[in-house]
Design a protein around this motif. Structure first.
Motif, PDB file in Angstrom:
ATOM      1  N   THR A 180       3.673  -0.821   7.440  1.00 34.28           N
ATOM      2  CA  THR A 180       3.847  -0.382   8.474  1.00 34.28           C
ATOM      3  C   THR A 180       4.929   0.711   8.266  1.00 34.28           C
ATOM      4  O   THR A 180       5.164   1.690   9.231  1.00 34.28           O
ATOM      5  N   ILE A 181       6.018   0.316   7.557  1.00 32.24           N
ATOM      6  CA  ILE A 181       7.137   0.881   7.534  1.00 32.24           C
ATOM      7  C   ILE A 181       6.950   2.097   6.389  1.00 32.24           C
ATOM      8  O   ILE A 181       7.462   3.253   6.518  1.00 32.24           O
ATOM      9  N   GLU A 182       6.327   1.792   5.150  1.00 31.48           N
ATOM     10  CA  GLU A 182       6.195   2.553   4.355  1.00 31.48           C
ATOM     11  C   GLU A 182       5.215   3.981   4.645  1.00 31.48           C
ATOM     12  O   GLU A 182       5.435   4.875   4.148  1.00 31.48           O
ATOM     13  N   ASP A 183       4.284   3.826   5.430  1.00 29.16           N
ATOM     14  CA  ASP A 183       3.519   4.756   5.901  1.00 29.16           C
ATOM     15  C   ASP A 183       4.132   6.115   6.383  1.00 29.16           C
ATOM     16  O   ASP A 183       3.912   7.176   5.978  1.00 29.16           O
ATOM     17  N   PRO A 184       5.298   5.818   7.485  1.00 32.23           N
ATOM     18  CA  PRO A 184       5.877   7.116   7.873  1.00 32.23           C
ATOM     19  C   PRO A 184       6.994   7.609   6.737  1.00 32.23           C
ATOM     20  O   PRO A 184       7.117   8.681   6.886  1.00 32.23           O
ATOM     21  N   LEU A 185       7.339   6.754   6.061  1.00 29.07           N
ATOM     22  CA  LEU A 185       8.295   7.411   5.180  1.00 29.07           C
ATOM     23  C   LEU A 185       7.663   8.152   4.056  1.00 29.07           C
ATOM     24  O   LEU A 185       8.065   9.379   3.573  1.00 29.07           O
ATOM     25  N   LYS A 186       6.387   7.691   3.595  1.00 25.19           N
ATOM     26  CA  LYS A 186       5.761   8.545   2.538  1.00 25.19           C
ATOM     27  C   LYS A 186       5.188   9.774   3.291  1.00 25.19           C
ATOM     28  O   LYS A 186       5.070  10.869   2.637  1.00 25.19           O
ATOM     29  N   ASN A 187       4.303   9.649   4.534  1.00 27.30           N
ATOM     30  CA  ASN A 187       3.616  10.692   4.920  1.00 27.30           C
ATOM     31  C   ASN A 187       4.512  11.753   5.770  1.00 27.30           C
ATOM     32  O   ASN A 187       4.065  13.054   6.092  1.00 27.30           O
ATOM     33  N   THR A 188       5.842  11.594   6.071  1.00 22.63           N
ATOM     34  CA  THR A 188       6.786  12.612   6.464  1.00 22.63           C
ATOM     35  C   THR A 188       7.599  12.936   5.421  1.00 22.63           C
ATOM     36  O   THR A 188       7.809  14.281   5.458  1.00 22.63           O
ATOM     37  N   SER A 189       7.932  12.342   4.557  1.00 20.04           N
ATOM     38  CA  SER A 189       9.300  12.916   3.582  1.00 20.04           C
ATOM     39  C   SER A 189       8.301  13.667   2.487  1.00 20.04           C
ATOM     40  O   SER A 189       8.933  14.721   1.991  1.00 20.04           O
ATOM     41  N   GLY A 190       7.128  13.235   1.908  1.00 17.35           N
ATOM     42  CA  GLY A 190       6.454  13.686   1.106  1.00 17.35           C
ATOM     43  C   GLY A 190       6.194  15.281   1.133  1.00 17.35           C
ATOM     44  O   GLY A 190       6.388  16.204   0.535  1.00 17.35           O
ATOM     45  N   PRO A 191       5.535  15.654   2.387  1.00 22.20           N
ATOM     46  CA  PRO A 191       5.339  16.995   2.762  1.00 22.20           C
ATOM     47  C   PRO A 191       6.507  17.823   3.019  1.00 22.20           C
ATOM     48  O   PRO A 191       6.530  19.056   2.581  1.00 22.20           O
ATOM     49  N   SER A 192       7.472  17.327   3.536  1.00 24.21           N
ATOM     50  CA  SER A 192       8.608  17.983   3.620  1.00 24.21           C
ATOM     51  C   SER A 192       9.490  18.449   2.445  1.00 24.21           C
ATOM     52  O   SER A 192      10.013  19.624   2.231  1.00 24.21           O
ATOM     53  N   LEU A 193       9.132  17.406   1.279  1.00 30.50           N
ATOM     54  CA  LEU A 193       9.636  17.876  -0.129  1.00 30.50           C
ATOM     55  C   LEU A 193       8.939  18.839  -0.578  1.00 30.50           C
ATOM     56  O   LEU A 193       9.640  19.748  -1.242  1.00 30.50           O
ATOM     57  N   ASN A 194       7.644  19.033  -0.312  1.00 30.47           N
ATOM     58  CA  ASN A 194       6.770  20.014  -0.856  1.00 30.47           C
ATOM     59  C   ASN A 194       7.206  21.393  -0.475  1.00 30.47           C
ATOM     60  O   ASN A 194       7.557  22.293  -1.248  1.00 30.47           O
TER      61      ASN A 194
END
Length: 76
Positions: free
Chosen positions: A46-60
């Protein structure tokens, strides 16, 4: 910070998959679904989903922006 958040999210996701797969002897020793290690991995999920799903696209977006920004003026 976004790189760290993205990698942390990936690590948590991989931990959950590792426990659920039970393919390796060590993973089988962590007990099946519903046991404490699996419950802890689900909390991490439940913690990793927001971490991956918000930071990944912003890095792109950041990488694309930096690539455009680094082009010499005469090529723009």
């Amino acid at each position: 910070m976004a790189i760290s958040a993205s990698k942390t999210g990936d690590a948590w996701d991989n931990t959950k998959k590792y426990i659920e797969a039970g393919a390796l002897e060590h993973a089988r020793s962590l007990e099946p679904k519903g046991a404490d290690p699996h419950k802890a991995a689900m909390i991490g999920d439940t913690i990793e989903d927001p971490l991956k799903n918000t930071s990944g696209p912003s890095l792109n977006i950041l990488i694309k922006l930096k690539a455009v920004d680094s082009m010499p003026q005469h090529q723009q």
